[in-house]
Design a protein around this motif. Structure first.
Motif, PDB file in Angstrom:
ATOM      1  N   ALA A  37     -22.973  28.227  15.725  1.00 13.65           N
ATOM      2  CA  ALA A  37     -23.664  27.026  15.245  1.00 13.65           C
ATOM      3  C   ALA A  37     -22.650  25.940  14.886  1.00 13.65           C
ATOM      4  N   TRP A  38     -21.540  26.328  14.297  1.00 15.59           N
ATOM      5  CA  TRP A  38     -20.494  25.367  13.951  1.00 15.59           C
ATOM      6  C   TRP A  38     -19.939  24.726  15.218  1.00 15.59           C
ATOM      7  N   VAL A  39     -19.616  25.528  16.214  1.00 13.72           N
ATOM      8  CA  VAL A  39     -19.044  25.021  17.454  1.00 13.72           C
ATOM      9  C   VAL A  39     -20.045  24.123  18.186  1.00 13.72           C
ATOM     10  N   ALA A  40     -21.323  24.497  18.155  1.00 13.71           N
ATOM     11  CA  ALA A  40     -22.342  23.707  18.844  1.00 13.71           C
ATOM     12  C   ALA A  40     -22.467  22.301  18.261  1.00 13.71           C
ATOM     13  N   SER A  41     -22.218  22.145  16.973  1.00 17.21           N
ATOM     14  CA  SER A  41     -22.339  20.820  16.355  1.00 17.21           C
ATOM     15  C   SER A  41     -20.975  20.276  15.926  1.00 17.21           C
ATOM     16  N   TYR A  42     -19.935  20.718  16.596  1.00 11.16           N
ATOM     17  CA  TYR A  42     -18.565  20.413  16.190  1.00 11.16           C
ATOM     18  C   TYR A  42     -18.225  18.934  16.265  1.00 11.16           C
ATOM     19  N   SER A  43     -18.806  18.202  17.199  1.00 13.88           N
ATOM     20  CA  SER A  43     -18.407  16.806  17.385  1.00 13.88           C
ATOM     21  C   SER A  43     -19.417  15.816  16.829  1.00 13.88           C
ATOM     22  N   VAL A  44     -20.376  16.271  16.047  1.00 16.26           N
ATOM     23  CA  VAL A  44     -21.365  15.356  15.483  1.00 16.26           C
ATOM     24  C   VAL A  44     -21.610  15.707  14.010  1.00 16.26           C
ATOM     25  N   GLY A  45     -22.127  14.749  13.270  1.00 10.53           N
ATOM     26  CA  GLY A  45     -22.587  14.988  11.910  1.00 10.53           C
ATOM     27  C   GLY A  45     -21.510  15.422  10.943  1.00 10.53           C
ATOM     28  N   LYS A  46     -21.869  16.338  10.061  1.00  9.78           N
ATOM     29  CA  LYS A  46     -20.980  16.766   8.981  1.00  9.78           C
ATOM     30  C   LYS A  46     -19.704  17.430   9.492  1.00  9.78           C
ATOM     31  N   HIS A  47     -19.803  18.107  10.612  1.00  9.14           N
ATOM     32  CA  HIS A  47     -18.613  18.770  11.158  1.00  9.14           C
ATOM     33  C   HIS A  47     -17.577  17.745  11.598  1.00  9.14           C
ATOM     34  N   PHE A  48     -18.046  16.685  12.235  1.00  4.68           N
ATOM     35  CA  PHE A  48     -17.143  15.615  12.648  1.00  4.68           C
ATOM     36  C   PHE A  48     -16.540  14.930  11.421  1.00  4.68           C
ATOM     37  N   GLU A  49     -17.362  14.669  10.415  1.00  8.50           N
ATOM     38  CA  GLU A  49     -16.890  14.034   9.183  1.00  8.50           C
ATOM     39  C   GLU A  49     -15.851  14.913   8.478  1.00  8.50           C
ATOM     40  N   ALA A  50     -16.068  16.223   8.484  1.00  6.57           N
ATOM     41  CA  ALA A  50     -15.117  17.138   7.859  1.00  6.57           C
ATOM     42  C   ALA A  50     -13.762  17.054   8.557  1.00  6.57           C
ATOM     43  N   ARG A  51     -13.781  16.963   9.867  1.00  2.66           N
ATOM     44  CA  ARG A  51     -12.522  16.826  10.613  1.00  2.66           C
ATOM     45  C   ARG A  51     -11.866  15.480  10.340  1.00  2.66           C
ATOM     46  N   LEU A  52     -12.680  14.426  10.202  1.00  2.00           N
ATOM     47  CA  LEU A  52     -12.129  13.112   9.854  1.00  2.00           C
ATOM     48  C   LEU A  52     -11.422  13.164   8.500  1.00  2.00           C
ATOM     49  N   ALA A  53     -12.023  13.830   7.534  1.00  5.15           N
ATOM     50  CA  ALA A  53     -11.411  13.958   6.211  1.00  5.15           C
ATOM     51  C   ALA A  53     -10.076  14.691   6.311  1.00  5.15           C
ATOM     52  N   HIS A  54     -10.039  15.766   7.091  1.00  2.86           N
ATOM     53  CA  HIS A  54      -8.813  16.544   7.258  1.00  2.86           C
ATOM     54  C   HIS A  54      -7.705  15.685   7.866  1.00  2.86           C
ATOM     55  N   VAL A  55      -8.026  14.991   8.924  1.00  2.00           N
ATOM     56  CA  VAL A  55      -7.026  14.174   9.620  1.00  2.00           C
ATOM     57  C   VAL A  55      -6.564  13.012   8.750  1.00  2.00           C
ATOM     58  N   HIS A  56      -7.509  12.290   8.159  1.00  2.00           N
ATOM     59  CA  HIS A  56      -7.129  11.142   7.338  1.00  2.00           C
ATOM     60  C   HIS A  56      -6.437  11.575   6.048  1.00  2.00           C
ATOM     61  N   GLY A  57      -6.809  12.719   5.502  1.00  2.00           N
ATOM     62  CA  GLY A  57      -6.126  13.219   4.315  1.00  2.00           C
ATOM     63  C   GLY A  57      -4.656  13.466   4.578  1.00  2.00           C
ATOM     64  N   ASN A  58      -4.353  14.095   5.702  1.00  2.67           N
ATOM     65  CA  ASN A  58      -2.952  14.340   6.036  1.00  2.67           C
ATOM     66  C   ASN A  58      -2.224  13.055   6.420  1.00  2.67           C
ATOM     67  N   LEU A  59      -2.901  12.165   7.141  1.00  2.00           N
ATOM     68  CA  LEU A  59      -2.282  10.883   7.493  1.00  2.00           C
ATOM     69  C   LEU A  59      -1.964  10.075   6.242  1.00  2.00           C
ATOM     70  N   PHE A  60      -2.919   9.973   5.327  1.00  3.88           N
ATOM     71  CA  PHE A  60      -2.701   9.167   4.135  1.00  3.88           C
ATOM     72  C   PHE A  60      -1.682   9.823   3.203  1.00  3.88           C
ATOM     73  N   ALA A  61      -1.610  11.137   3.192  1.00  6.17           N
ATOM     74  CA  ALA A  61      -0.567  11.824   2.437  1.00  6.17           C
ATOM     75  C   ALA A  61       0.800  11.486   3.019  1.00  6.17           C
TER      76      ALA A  61
END
Length: 141
Positions: A37-61
Motif C-alpha cells: 500500500a505504501w509503494v502504491a501511493s509512494y508518489s502522491v499524497g502524504k507519502h510524497f509529502e513525507a519524502r519532501l520533508a526528508h529531502v528538505h530537512g537534510n538540505l536545510f540542515a
C-alpha cells in the motif's frame, strides 16, 4: 566568535534527525507489513509529502552548516548582520518541520512558507555579506 555556532550545531542535529527519518521511510517502503500500500501511493499524497520533508530537512540542515561556517568567517561584518542571517537560517528549518506537521498533525502550511522565505532570505543576505566582507580582515593593516 559565536555567530554561526548554533547553525552548525543545530544543522548537524537536524541532519541526524532527518537521516533517522529516512530510515523510517525505508522501513515503511521495504519492510512494513503493508508495504504494498505504501509503494502504491509512494508518489502522491502524504507519502510524497513525507519524502519532501526528508529531502528538505537534510538540505536545510546542510545549508545551516554552510551558513554557520561562512558567517563565522565574516568577522568584519557587523554582529547584528551576521546574527540576523544566522537566525533566519535557523528559522528556515520551519519548512521541513512544517511539512511534517502538515502530514502528521494536519497543521497549516504557513510554517512551510515562513521557513522557505526565511531560508531564502538567509542565503541571499549571507551571500551579500560574503561579497562585501570576505577577506576584509586581511586587507586592513
Amino acid at each position: 566568535m559565536k555567530t554561526g555556532r548554533y547553525n552548525v550545531g543545530v544543522g548537524l542535529l537536524v541532519m541526524g534527525g532527518f537521516m533517522l527519518y529516512g530510515f523510517l521511510l525505508i522501513y515503511l517502503r521495504d519492510f512494513a507489513p503493508d508495504k504494498e500500500a505504501w509503494v502504491a501511493s509512494y508518489s502522491v499524497g502524504k507519502h510524497f509529502e513525507a519524502r519532501l520533508a526528508h529531502v528538505h530537512g537534510n538540505l536545510f540542515a546542510l545549508l545551516n552548516l554552510a551558513l554557520g561556517f561562512v558567517l563565522a568567517r565574516l568577522g568584519s561584518a557587523s554582529d547584528r548582520a551576521r546574527n540576523t542571517a544566522a537566525a533566519l537560517g535557523l528559522a528556515g528549518l520551519l519548512m521541513p518541520i512544517g511539512i511534517l506537521g502538515e502530514v502528521y498533525l494536519g497543521l497549516s502550511p504557513v510554517f512551510v512558507l515562513l521557513g522557505a522565505v526565511a531560508m531564502t532570505a538567509s542565503v541571499v543576505f549571507s551571500g551579500v555579506l560574503a561579497l562585501r566582507h570576505w577577506g576584509a580582515q586581511e586587507a586592513t593593516p
